[in-house]
Design a protein around this motif. Structure first.
Motif, mmCIF file in Angstrom:
data_model
loop_
_atom_site.group_PDB
_atom_site.id
_atom_site.type_symbol
_atom_site.label_atom_id
_atom_site.label_comp_id
_atom_site.label_asym_id
_atom_site.label_seq_id
_atom_site.Cartn_x
_atom_site.Cartn_y
_atom_site.Cartn_z
ATOM 1 N N LEU A 24 44.194 42.913 37.899
ATOM 2 C CA LEU A 24 44.798 44.233 38.050
ATOM 3 C C LEU A 24 44.627 44.781 39.461
ATOM 4 N N CYS A 25 43.399 44.662 40.006
ATOM 5 C CA CYS A 25 43.141 45.207 41.345
ATOM 6 C C CYS A 25 43.938 44.470 42.423
ATOM 7 N N THR A 26 44.030 43.169 42.291
ATOM 8 C CA THR A 26 44.747 42.402 43.318
ATOM 9 C C THR A 26 46.269 42.521 43.155
ATOM 10 N N ALA A 27 46.756 42.491 41.940
ATOM 11 C CA ALA A 27 48.201 42.552 41.698
ATOM 12 C C ALA A 27 48.813 43.872 42.161
ATOM 13 N N PHE A 28 48.094 44.978 41.924
ATOM 14 C CA PHE A 28 48.648 46.298 42.261
ATOM 15 C C PHE A 28 48.202 46.812 43.627
ATOM 16 N N ASN A 29 47.328 46.056 44.304
ATOM 17 C CA ASN A 29 46.904 46.466 45.643
ATOM 18 C C ASN A 29 47.327 45.475 46.723
ATOM 19 N N GLY A 30 48.238 44.561 46.386
ATOM 20 C CA GLY A 30 48.851 43.700 47.390
ATOM 21 C C GLY A 30 47.995 42.568 47.907
ATOM 22 N N ILE A 31 46.984 42.149 47.138
ATOM 23 C CA ILE A 31 46.120 41.036 47.563
ATOM 24 C C ILE A 31 46.590 39.785 46.826
ATOM 25 N N THR A 32 47.294 38.921 47.539
ATOM 26 C CA THR A 32 47.902 37.775 46.858
ATOM 27 C C THR A 32 47.582 36.430 47.484
ATOM 28 N N ASP A 33 46.927 36.408 48.672
ATOM 29 C CA ASP A 33 46.645 35.110 49.296
ATOM 30 C C ASP A 33 45.301 34.569 48.821
ATOM 31 N N GLU A 34 45.212 33.267 48.780
ATOM 32 C CA GLU A 34 44.032 32.585 48.242
ATOM 33 C C GLU A 34 42.775 32.887 49.053
ATOM 34 N N HIS A 35 42.909 33.008 50.375
ATOM 35 C CA HIS A 35 41.749 33.252 51.235
ATOM 36 C C HIS A 35 41.072 34.578 50.886
ATOM 37 N N SER A 36 41.873 35.622 50.690
ATOM 38 C CA SER A 36 41.313 36.937 50.344
ATOM 39 C C SER A 36 40.657 36.917 48.966
ATOM 40 N N LEU A 37 41.229 36.157 48.053
ATOM 41 C CA LEU A 37 40.631 36.028 46.717
ATOM 42 C C LEU A 37 39.300 35.287 46.780
ATOM 43 N N GLY A 38 39.245 34.247 47.620
ATOM 44 C CA GLY A 38 38.050 33.412 47.706
ATOM 45 C C GLY A 38 36.819 34.169 48.148
ATOM 46 N N LYS A 39 36.977 35.152 49.038
ATOM 47 C CA LYS A 39 35.835 35.919 49.538
ATOM 48 C C LYS A 39 35.077 36.611 48.416
ATOM 49 N N ALA A 40 35.806 37.024 47.384
ATOM 50 C CA ALA A 40 35.197 37.774 46.285
ATOM 51 C C ALA A 40 34.187 36.942 45.502
ATOM 52 N N PHE A 41 34.340 35.627 45.532
ATOM 53 C CA PHE A 41 33.481 34.756 44.724
ATOM 54 C C PHE A 41 32.257 34.250 45.493
ATOM 55 N N GLU A 42 32.169 34.560 46.781
ATOM 56 C CA GLU A 42 31.072 34.039 47.602
ATOM 57 C C GLU A 42 29.705 34.543 47.136
ATOM 58 N N GLU A 43 29.647 35.789 46.662
ATOM 59 C CA GLU A 43 28.372 36.378 46.266
ATOM 60 C C GLU A 43 27.865 35.813 44.942
ATOM 61 N N ALA A 44 28.777 35.604 43.992
ATOM 62 C CA ALA A 44 28.359 35.283 42.622
ATOM 63 C C ALA A 44 28.084 33.800 42.390
ATOM 64 N N LEU A 45 28.838 32.916 43.019
ATOM 65 C CA LEU A 45 28.745 31.502 42.657
ATOM 66 C C LEU A 45 27.391 30.857 42.973
ATOM 67 N N PRO A 46 26.751 31.161 44.106
ATOM 68 C CA PRO A 46 25.412 30.584 44.315
ATOM 69 C C PRO A 46 24.429 30.992 43.215
ATOM 70 N N PHE A 47 24.480 32.259 42.799
ATOM 71 C CA PHE A 47 23.572 32.710 41.739
ATOM 72 C C PHE A 47 23.935 32.074 40.406
ATOM 73 N N THR A 48 25.226 31.866 40.167
ATOM 74 C CA THR A 48 25.657 31.195 38.932
ATOM 75 C C THR A 48 25.082 29.784 38.871
ATOM 76 N N ALA A 49 25.117 29.080 40.003
ATOM 77 C CA ALA A 49 24.529 27.737 40.061
ATOM 78 C C ALA A 49 23.019 27.796 39.842
ATOM 79 N N LEU A 50 22.363 28.801 40.431
ATOM 80 C CA LEU A 50 20.917 28.969 40.242
ATOM 81 C C LEU A 50 20.595 29.237 38.778
ATOM 82 N N LEU A 51 21.434 30.021 38.113
ATOM 83 C CA LEU A 51 21.209 30.323 36.699
ATOM 84 C C LEU A 51 21.298 29.054 35.851
#
Length: 526
Positions: A331-358
């Protein structure tokens, strides 16, 4: 000078971690197979302690690599199996989905969060009142939302504040790009920077403890609460009322502790927001307000609407938390004009290392299960009777939750107690009392350590922790007054008979109905 192969190996192993740390991890890896050959039980506890060590040294080296090496070795030598690790991951799939999608979803709401919290911090000048607001709001939200979601919001806000000040203190304006992880460019007082870090550490810990204060109250506050509620066949309202004789005094005591530690500046609390930092944040708010376009105003409106959906979706449990997080991203990306893969990828940088640690942590939980590390404690606690048994369950759950996953501890104990009820070893009334003791025990004393609460562990391993110098040791010290107060108040509520008195009063008034039949069979789980 060229490195020899041996020097290159040592240099590459765990990167920039200190030499003594690298040596310690290598020693652990060498000694574990020997210990396992001598006594698997001792080897299991050694592995748990070693893993806690990697968490404690998170600022020296991210725990994923050293902890992962220990977990791989544990599987390789037979301390647990890949099947058990997979089982634990499958059992906690909702938590993993939450981390992957919800944390990324919060990333796309950071404009709104920064807008709201900047107004809050610049308008409230009293540090005590601000701390109480952070603690109380985190408690309220965590009673209905997930604690990890709440702490992810606060982390996002704190990183935003820190990056704004660091940018200006480095001689740049608000619109310029800047690396806020490098202090070499700081041109203002280093003392102000350290005071600001201490200020943020205080707020983060108040919010973190708030998630525990609220999380214990309702069946949706923490994952183990849902498991306990299912075994006791309690609905939302009944669960809240059953816990209230313990959770409400604890909540009041926790909020009072927040005020007192700030008022008397003990346990490194009481750090004030430097005037220079406040001025920069005020200027930033004015700058943002002045330059905000209709496009950006619409983005804030969209984020606010999505925020309402987030709260309603989580509070009403319309879907798994992670799936709601995925909807937030869409919803946030579709209605706020964020459609490129690079911009989407930044959002996952914080969570994925901790997910692997978990996932690595679940391997350690697999060792705990396969080696029966908690079995002696469980057996010992079941030898007690009456009120003493409830007290011992509370303390045992608290102590074990400090070193392990409180979801796992709560699941193991409620299943054991349910088995005792079905076997006729305890009464239904005693079962209900023990269920309260197990829930409060896993939620309250576990604030003592970062590994005791998933929200604390997420904070410790987040990108914010090194910025504000929040180490494992500092977290333990900051949590200590809360640990003492929350544990003792919860213990007194059970030990003095207040739990029994309040529950009986609710029976007499008709608020609660006394159970007349044993809840259904034990649900599948660990």
């Amino acid at each position: 000078m060229a490195l020899t192969m041996r020097q290159a190996f040592i240099h590459n192993f765990l990167g920039n971690a200190p030499g003594w740390y690298k040596a310690a991890i290598l020693c652990f890896l060498l000694i574990n197979p020997v210990l396992f050959y001598i006594d698997p039980f001792i080897a299991g506890w050694a592995l748990v302690i070693e893993f806690i060590f990697t968490l404690a040294m998170a600022l020296k080296c991210y725990p994923l690599q050293p902890g992962g090496l220990l977990a791989i070795e544990a599987v390789a030598i037979g301390m647990t199996s890949p099947k058990m690790v997979l089982h634990e991951i499958q059992a906690n799939l909702e938590v993993i989905l939450l981390l992957v999608f919800m944390v990324a979803g919060i990333y796309f709401m950071k404009q709104l969060l920064l807008f709201v919290f900047t107004k809050l911090i610049t308008k409230i000048h009293s540090k005590t009142l601000l701390s109480l607001a952070f603690c109380a709001s985190a408690a309220f939200l965590s009673a209905f939302l997930d604690a990890l979601t709440v702490i992810a919001v606060v982390i996002s806000v704190a990183v935003g504040f820190y990056s704004i000040y660091h940018k200006v203190a480095s001689g740049k304006d608000f619109s310029q790009n800047h690396d806020h992880g490098n202090d070499e460019s700081i041109q203002t007082s280093k003392e102000d920077l350290e005071d600001f870090r201490a200020f943020l550490r205080n707020l983060m810990m108040h919010a973190g403890v708030g998630t525990a204060l609220g999380g214990v109250c309702t069946m949706v506050g923490e994952p183990q609460n849902l498991i306990i509620a299912a075994q006791a066949n309690w609905g939302f309202g009944e669960f809240f009322l059953r816990m209230a004789p313990v959770s409400m005094p604890v909540l009041a005591a926790g909020l009072l502790t927040c005020v007192l530690v700030e008022r008397f500046k003990v346990f490194t609390y009481g750090a004030q927001l430097p005037d220079s930092v406040r001025q920069i944040l005020v200027q930033f708010a004015e700058y943002e307000d002045a330059k905000r376009t209709n496009k950006e105003n619409m983005q804030l409106i969209v984020q606010a609407i999505v925020g309402v959906w987030l709260v309603l979706g989580l509070a009403m449990h319309l879907a798994a938390v992670g799936l709601i997080g995925l909807s937030v991203i869409i919803l946030c990306t579709a209605f706020n004009g964020i459609t490129d893969e690079h911009s989407l990828g930044k959002a996952f940088e914080e969570a994925l290392p901790f997910t692997a640690l978990l996932a690595v942590f679940f391997a350690v939980v697999g060792v705990i299960i396969d080696q029966g590390l908690f079995t002696p404690v469980i057996t010992w606690v079941l030898t007690f009777e009456g009120k003493t048994q409830a007290v011992m369950f509370y303390l045992a759950n608290g102590l074990l939750s400090m070193v392990s996953d409180n979801v796992f501890v709560g699941t193991v104990y409620i299943n054991e107690v349910k088995a005792a009820l079905l076997d006729g070893r305890i009464t239904l009334e005693q079962f209900e009392k023990l269920a309260v003791a197990i829930n409060t025990g896993t939620n309250l004393p576990s604030v003592a350590t970062p590994n005791g609460q998933a929200a604390f562990l997420f904070l410790l391993t987040s990108a914010l922790a090194p910025l504000i110098r929040l180490s494992y040791g500092r977290m333990v010290i900051l949590a200590l007054p809360y640990t003492i107060v929350l544990t003792l108040v919860g213990l007194l509520a059970i030990q003095t008979g207040f739990l029994d008195f309040a529950t009986q009063a609710m029976y007499d008034s008709g608020i609660l109905k006394m159970a007349t039949e044993i809840p259904g069979a034990i649900s599948s789980g660990h």
